[in-house]
Design a protein around this motif. Structure first.
Motif: not given
Length: 173
Positions: A66-71, A95-100, A107-109
């Motif tokens: 996982g990566m943050t949107a910024g990264a 295709f993707v999911e966001r999670r803490p 942060l959300t990854v």
């Protein structure tokens, strides 16, 4: 020997004189080649349900946890709002999911879903097919030279030094 054959033979022995390179010839050629490969890649990605650009996000996510949107935006060289929209589309497609983040709950990854991981093979095939088409007729040496030159150009434009390993390396971090 006929006149046509004599003329052809004469032409083969002559040195070719190339027109001087104009101010925008190099940048124009690079931009056009980039557009063309993006168009071909988009066409080759259709069966996976993805568009060009989304493949890079998924391939970057496939390399880690996982990566943050910024990264992701920084890694792929796009602006944060562009990445946020791309992530939203990929999330809507499943295709993707966001999670803490596991280490910092603020942060959300973004991470690949099972469907996203299953699509990676199709992405790789589409990229390979596009690249084979783009490099048709070039020798292995030509390809190595092209990569070295493109990396040097990219490094020059981004203000980084390209080392002998042919990968851009920042002067200082």
């Amino acid at each position: 020997m006929g006149k046509k054959k004599k003329d052809e033979k004469k032409e083969k022995g002559k040195k070719k004189h190339h027109a001087p390179v104009g101010a925008t010839d190099v940048s124009g050629a690079i931009i056009q080649a980039a557009r063309s490969i993006r168009t071909v890649l988009s066409r080759n990605l259709l069966s996976s349900g993805l568009y060009a650009g989304q493949d890079g996000v998924m391939l970057a996510l496939a390399e880690g946890e996982g990566m943050t949107a910024g990264a992701l935006a920084a890694r792929l060289g796009v602006k944060a709002p562009t990445m946020t929209r791309t992530i939203g589309r990929l999330e809507a497609q499943g295709f993707v999911e966001r999670r803490p983040d596991n280490h910092d709950g603020r942060l959300t990854v973004v991470d690949l879903t099972k469907a996203g991981r299953e699509t990676l093979g199709l992405i790789t095939q589409a990229c390979d097919l596009s690249e084979r088409q783009a490099l048709d007729g070039l020798s292995e040496k030509d390809v190595r030279t092209l990569l070295k030159l493109l990396r040097t150009i990219d490094g020059n434009l981004r203000g980084i030094e390209v080392q002998s390993g042919d990968k851009p390396v920042a002067d200082e971090i």
